[in-house]
Design an enzyme around this catalytic site. Structure first.
Site, PDB file in Angstrom:
ATOM      1  N   ASP A   1       0.882  -1.168   0.000  1.00 35.69           N
ATOM      2  CA  ASP A   1       0.000   0.000   0.000  1.00 35.69           C
ATOM      3  C   ASP A   1       0.923   1.222   0.000  1.00 35.69           C
ATOM      4  OD1 ASP A   1      -1.570   2.208   0.684  1.00 35.69           O
ATOM      5  OD2 ASP A   1      -2.908   1.014   1.932  1.00 35.69           O
ATOM      6  N   VAL A   2       0.834   2.040  -1.051  1.00 33.43           N
ATOM      7  CA  VAL A   2       1.788   3.146  -1.177  1.00 33.43           C
ATOM      8  C   VAL A   2       1.620   4.217  -0.098  1.00 33.43           C
ATOM      9  CG1 VAL A   2       2.248   2.862  -3.648  1.00 33.43           C
ATOM     10  CG2 VAL A   2       0.351   4.348  -2.898  1.00 33.43           C
TER      11      VAL A   2
ATOM     12  N   TYR B   1     -10.216  14.446  -6.874  1.00 31.38           N
ATOM     13  CA  TYR B   1      -9.320  13.763  -7.821  1.00 31.38           C
ATOM     14  C   TYR B   1      -8.489  14.785  -8.610  1.00 31.38           C
ATOM     15  CZ  TYR B   1      -7.894  10.642 -11.636  1.00 31.38           C
ATOM     16  OH  TYR B   1      -7.176   9.916 -12.551  1.00 31.38           O
TER      17      TYR B   1
HETATM   18  N1  LIG Z   1      -8.100   5.146 -16.632  1.00 30.03           N
HETATM   19  C1  LIG Z   1      -8.134   6.425 -16.891  1.00 30.03           C
HETATM   20  O1  LIG Z   1      -8.953   6.912 -17.674  1.00 30.03           O
HETATM   21  C2  LIG Z   1      -7.143   7.345 -16.243  1.00 30.03           C
HETATM   22  C3  LIG Z   1      -7.072   8.646 -16.748  1.00 30.03           C
HETATM   23  C4  LIG Z   1      -6.160   9.520 -16.181  1.00 30.03           C
HETATM   24  C5  LIG Z   1      -5.344   9.090 -15.152  1.00 30.03           C
HETATM   25  N2  LIG Z   1      -5.446   7.816 -14.681  1.00 30.03           N
HETATM   26  C6  LIG Z   1      -4.566   7.425 -13.591  1.00 30.03           C
HETATM   27  O2  LIG Z   1      -3.833   6.287 -13.969  1.00 30.03           O
HETATM   28  C7  LIG Z   1      -3.477   5.552 -12.800  1.00 30.03           C
HETATM   29  C8  LIG Z   1      -3.905   4.112 -12.989  1.00 30.03           C
HETATM   30  O3  LIG Z   1      -5.310   4.066 -13.158  1.00 30.03           O
HETATM   31  P1  LIG Z   1      -6.040   2.853 -13.860  1.00 30.03           P
HETATM   32  O4  LIG Z   1      -7.124   3.416 -14.677  1.00 30.03           O
HETATM   33  O5  LIG Z   1      -5.046   1.964 -14.470  1.00 30.03           O
HETATM   34  O6  LIG Z   1      -6.715   2.189 -12.575  1.00 30.03           O
HETATM   35  P2  LIG Z   1      -6.783   0.679 -12.049  1.00 30.03           P
HETATM   36  O7  LIG Z   1      -7.751   0.709 -10.938  1.00 30.03           O
HETATM   37  O8  LIG Z   1      -6.981  -0.269 -13.178  1.00 30.03           O
HETATM   38  O9  LIG Z   1      -5.304   0.441 -11.488  1.00 30.03           O
HETATM   39  C9  LIG Z   1      -4.841   1.116 -10.336  1.00 30.03           C
HETATM   40  C10 LIG Z   1      -4.102   0.116  -9.486  1.00 30.03           C
HETATM   41  O10 LIG Z   1      -3.608   0.831  -8.336  1.00 30.03           O
HETATM   42  C11 LIG Z   1      -3.780   0.006  -7.218  1.00 30.03           C
HETATM   43  N3  LIG Z   1      -3.845   0.808  -5.999  1.00 30.03           N
HETATM   44  C12 LIG Z   1      -4.856   1.614  -5.591  1.00 30.03           C
HETATM   45  N4  LIG Z   1      -4.562   2.159  -4.403  1.00 30.03           N
HETATM   46  C13 LIG Z   1      -3.335   1.683  -4.064  1.00 30.03           C
HETATM   47  C14 LIG Z   1      -2.484   1.870  -2.950  1.00 30.03           C
HETATM   48  N5  LIG Z   1      -2.853   2.651  -1.909  1.00 30.03           N
HETATM   49  N6  LIG Z   1      -1.287   1.250  -2.926  1.00 30.03           N
HETATM   50  C15 LIG Z   1      -0.901   0.454  -3.961  1.00 30.03           C
HETATM   51  N7  LIG Z   1      -1.679   0.208  -5.021  1.00 30.03           N
HETATM   52  C16 LIG Z   1      -2.881   0.831  -5.080  1.00 30.03           C
HETATM   53  C17 LIG Z   1      -5.087  -0.730  -7.455  1.00 30.03           C
HETATM   54  O11 LIG Z   1      -5.155  -1.922  -6.661  1.00 30.03           O
HETATM   55  C18 LIG Z   1      -5.009  -1.009  -8.949  1.00 30.03           C
HETATM   56  O12 LIG Z   1      -4.434  -2.274  -9.206  1.00 30.03           O
HETATM   57  C19 LIG Z   1      -4.169   6.238 -11.632  1.00 30.03           C
HETATM   58  O13 LIG Z   1      -3.232   7.073 -10.989  1.00 30.03           O
HETATM   59  C20 LIG Z   1      -5.248   7.042 -12.306  1.00 30.03           C
HETATM   60  O14 LIG Z   1      -5.609   8.170 -11.541  1.00 30.03           O
HETATM   61  C21 LIG Z   1      -6.333   6.919 -15.209  1.00 30.03           C
END
Ligand SMILES: NC(=O)c1ccc[n+]([C@@H]2O[C@H](COP(=O)([O-])OP(=O)(O)OC[C@H]3O[C@@H](n4cnc5c(N)ncnc54)[C@H](O)[C@@H]3O)[C@@H](O)[C@H]2O)c1
Length: 258
Positions: A69-70, A159
């Site tokens: 957990d980060v 967010y």
């Molecule tokens: N999907 C989108 O459209 C999008 C757009 C812009 C930015 N982002 C960003 O991209 C990043 C990844 O998002 P995603 O869409 O791949 O989401 P996702 O939910 O598929 O993946 C995120 C991963 O982070 C892990 N995670 C969450 N909290 C955590 C913690 N406290 N410690 C360790 N791991 C943790 C989750 O278990 C998950 O496996 C995020 O930072 C998100 O804000 C996503």
């Protein structure tokens, strides 16, 4: 070359990818492995780690999985030490662990706001600090921000504020770490098809993004991973402190579209 840094005898560069077991982080993990990196995958979700391990586990020499957990400072420090020990070196970090929230600002609770900041901002800070202590002279950090950190998107008070903070943190770290040859940049994705958007994006939200993105589609994790891999690599040797939107033109667009 990143491949020439680090402990003697280890030619392959090594990176940690937080949130690396799902979505964009998993796409980055796959891309870095195919680019010749060793990768330590950190994730808080055991199920996602198990699935990623089932997909990538046959490359067990080159990819390791850690439940981290980060927001847990001690766990982040221990997992950084473990990854550095496993690979004999560390050259990069991608901060992709993140959580989202889509709620009007007057319905957003302080608890929700603090949780978003804790994971998206403090978590990226803790991982960056722990990894920077291992990097020595050289290396790179890429933060996964969001276009919601660059524009006032409805429903993104917590967010968007968290991702805006990531942009500023990127600039501060870039300046503070430049004397050590460590580069720090942010990739700011537009909407991308991942488990996070599958859970959060209703049909109405999807229609809104299609209307607002000039390329009229969601991005793919591969498209985000390609830019992330570039910024992590020595190809981007003179790029630091930048935020690069990978968004199908969303941030470029104005109101006049016809
Ligand atoms: N999907 C989108 O459209 C999008 C757009 C812009 C930015 N982002 C960003 O991209 C990043 C990844 O998002 P995603 O869409 O791949 O989401 P996702 O939910 O598929 O993946 C995120 C991963 O982070 C892990 N995670 C969450 N909290 C955590 C913690 N406290 N410690 C360790 N791991 C943790 C989750 O278990 C998950 O496996 C995020 O930072 C998100 O804000 C996503």
């Amino acid at each position: 070359m990143a491949g020439e840094r680090g402990a003697a005898g280890r030619k392959r560069p090594a990176a940690i990818v937080t949130g690396g077991a799902s979505g964009i982080g998993l796409g980055v993990t796959r891309r870095l492995l195919s680019d010749g990196w060793d990768v330590a995958v950190w994730d808080a979700a055991q199920t996602a780690l198990d699935q990623a391990s089932a997909e990538l586990g046959e490359r067990s020499e080159r990819v390791r999985f850690y439940r981290v957990d980060v927001t847990d400072e001690a766990a982040v420090a221990a997992a950084t030490d473990a990854a550095a020990e496993a690979f004999g070196r560390l050259d990069g970090l991608v901060n992709s662990a993140g959580i989202g929230l889509d709620a009007p600002f007057d319905e957003t609770t302080a608890e929700q706001f603090r949780r978003i900041l804790d994971v998206n901002v403090v978590g990226s800070f803790l991982a960056s600090r722990a990894v920077a202590r291992h990097l020595g002279r050289g290396g790179a950090i890429v933060n996964i921000g969001s276009v919601s950190g660059l524009r006032g998107n409805v429903g993104r008070v917590a967010y968007g504020a968290s991702k805006g903070a990531v942009v500023t943190m990127t600039q501060v770290l870039a300046v503070e770490l430049a004397p050590r040859g460590i580069r720090v940049n942010t990739v700011a994705p537009g909407p991308v098809e991942t488990p996070l958007t599958a859970a959060l994006h209703s049909d109405a939200i999807r229609a809104g993004w299609h209307a607002a993105v000039p390329m009229a589609r969601y991005g793919t994790v591969e498209e985000i991973a390609a830019v992330t891999a570039f910024l992590l690599s020595d190809e981007a040797a003179y790029v630091t402190g930048q935020t690069l939107a990978v968004d199908g033109g969303f941030c470029a667009g104005g109101l006049k579209r016809g």
